[in-house]
Design a protein around this motif. Structure first.
Motif, PDB file in Angstrom:
ATOM      1  N   GLY A  69       1.094  -1.160  -0.191  1.00  0.00           N
ATOM      2  CA  GLY A  69       0.270  -0.002  -0.011  1.00  0.00           C
ATOM      3  C   GLY A  69       1.323   1.159  -0.141  1.00  0.00           C
ATOM      4  N   THR A  97      -8.870  -0.704  -3.531  1.00  0.00           N
ATOM      5  CA  THR A  97      -8.862   0.202  -2.415  1.00  0.00           C
ATOM      6  C   THR A  97     -10.207   1.845  -2.246  1.00  0.00           C
ATOM      7  N   LEU A 135     -11.017   1.331   1.667  1.00  0.00           N
ATOM      8  CA  LEU A 135     -10.212   1.540   2.303  1.00  0.00           C
ATOM      9  C   LEU A 135     -10.186   2.736   2.124  1.00  0.00           C
ATOM     10  N   PHE A 139      -2.860  -1.107  -3.324  1.00  0.00           N
ATOM     11  CA  PHE A 139      -3.389   0.392  -2.972  1.00  0.00           C
ATOM     12  C   PHE A 139      -2.801   1.587  -2.753  1.00  0.00           C
ATOM     13  N   ILE A 177      -7.016   3.701   7.493  1.00  0.00           N
ATOM     14  CA  ILE A 177      -6.425   2.761   6.136  1.00  0.00           C
ATOM     15  C   ILE A 177      -5.940   1.768   7.445  1.00  0.00           C
ATOM     16  N   GLU A 214      -8.617  -1.062   8.938  1.00  0.00           N
ATOM     17  CA  GLU A 214      -9.325  -1.795   7.710  1.00  0.00           C
ATOM     18  C   GLU A 214      -8.761  -2.637   6.364  1.00  0.00           C
ATOM     19  N   TYR A 215      -7.273  -2.240   6.585  1.00  0.00           N
ATOM     20  CA  TYR A 215      -6.309  -3.107   5.883  1.00  0.00           C
ATOM     21  C   TYR A 215      -6.077  -4.748   6.199  1.00  0.00           C
ATOM     22  N   ARG A 216      -5.815  -4.238   7.603  1.00  0.00           N
ATOM     23  CA  ARG A 216      -5.766  -5.338   8.234  1.00  0.00           C
ATOM     24  C   ARG A 216      -6.766  -6.642   8.256  1.00  0.00           C
ATOM     25  N   PHE A 274      -9.115  -6.576   5.966  1.00  0.00           N
ATOM     26  CA  PHE A 274      -8.998  -7.603   4.366  1.00  0.00           C
ATOM     27  C   PHE A 274      -8.254  -8.093   4.307  1.00  0.00           C
TER      28      PHE A 274
END
Length: 275
Positions: free
Chosen positions: A160, A183, A186, A235, A261, A264-266, A268
């Motif tokens: 990212g 993306t 996020l 992303f 972010i 949220e990415y963790r 995902f």
């Protein structure tokens, strides 16, 4: 790595007494890195402009083990020298992570707080060589800052990339989503949390591009981004703060969005194997 580049069309440099201090900005981070098991500093990437030598500082924050391979994220600021808010936000965000390292669980976070050192010092958009560095990426640029940053973008293989900017033509916070399809999953939560601090830019056209709910999906050529041929695509999120609000509000909005972010990415990544 050292790069020397002194073009004939370099812009006039700002007198020393008027310059913004990079050393003063970074002093708190260097102090933390000297004592912290989590923060590592690297000032070895250097280049020359005129008779002066600059470095492109990188700070690596190593979060607690998350159980899987670390997630590598790059966070960049001050590619335009007259947009210091992102650099100050990075300093405050690293302080927050040092006090609460669990926020970075599972992450290796590479921070580049001053991507345009001479422009930052001079408080101008361009580098002292007279170039808008954020139009030079992946175009065979000879600009030393761009070449050093491109080397980092290639070697680090970021999953990212987040860039922090300030837009003096906007009255609200907004974002630009690029790269991986997810993306957009996020950026919307990040804008929601930032919206608690700064109003969102709801205009249908922002900076000349079509926008929806404060999100743009297109932008200018040559911006700081992942290598064009890298696969899978990381992303890529650009966060844009309005220029007018007080500095603490802008910094707080950036920090809230960054936290969101990462969280949220963790989630995902944890969910992805079940897709």
């Amino acid at each position: 790595m050292t790069i020397s580049d002194t073009p004939a069309n370099a812009v006039s440099q700002t007198p020393f007494k008027q310059r913004r201090s990079i050393a003063e900005l970074l002093a708190p981070l260097d102090k933390i890195a000297a004592q912290s098991p989590n923060l590592v500093v690297n000032h070895e990437a250097s280049f020359d402009v005129g008779n002066e030598t600059y470095d492109l500082p990188r700070y690596l924050f190593i979060g607690p083990n998350g159980g899987d391979a670390p997630i590598h994220i790059g966070i960049f600021a001050a590619i335009h020298g007259d947009e210091p808010e992102g650099a100050y936000a990075i300093v405050q965000f690293i302080k927050l992570l040092e006090a609460n390292p669990e926020l970075a669980t599972g992450y290796y976070l590479s921070f580049y707080p001053v991507c345009n050192p001479s422009g930052f010092e001079d408080n101008i958009r361009f580098s002292r060589n007279g170039k808008d560095l954020n139009r030079e990426f992946w175009k065979n640029s000879s600009e030393p800052e761009v070449r050093l940053l491109q080397a980092q973008l290639i070697s680090r293989s970021f999953q990212g990339i987040i860039s922090l900017h300030t837009d003096d033509t906007s009255d609200g916070f907004y974002g630009i989503a690029r790269g991986a399809t997810m993306t957009k999953q996020l950026i919307e939560p990040a804008l929601r949390v930032a919206e608690r601090l700064l109003a969102r830019d709801q205009r249908p056209v922002i900076d000349g591009f079509q926008a929806r709910n404060g999100i743009i999906y297109d932008t200018f050529e040559g911006i700081l981004s992942a290598p064009p041929r890298v696969r899978p695509r990381p992303f890529e999120i650009i966060l844009e703060s309005p220029a007018a609000p007080p500095a603490y509000q802008k910094e707080s909005a950036f920090i809230a969005a960054l936290q969101c972010i990462l969280a949220e990415y963790r989630k995902f990544i944890a969910y992805a194997p079940n897709l």
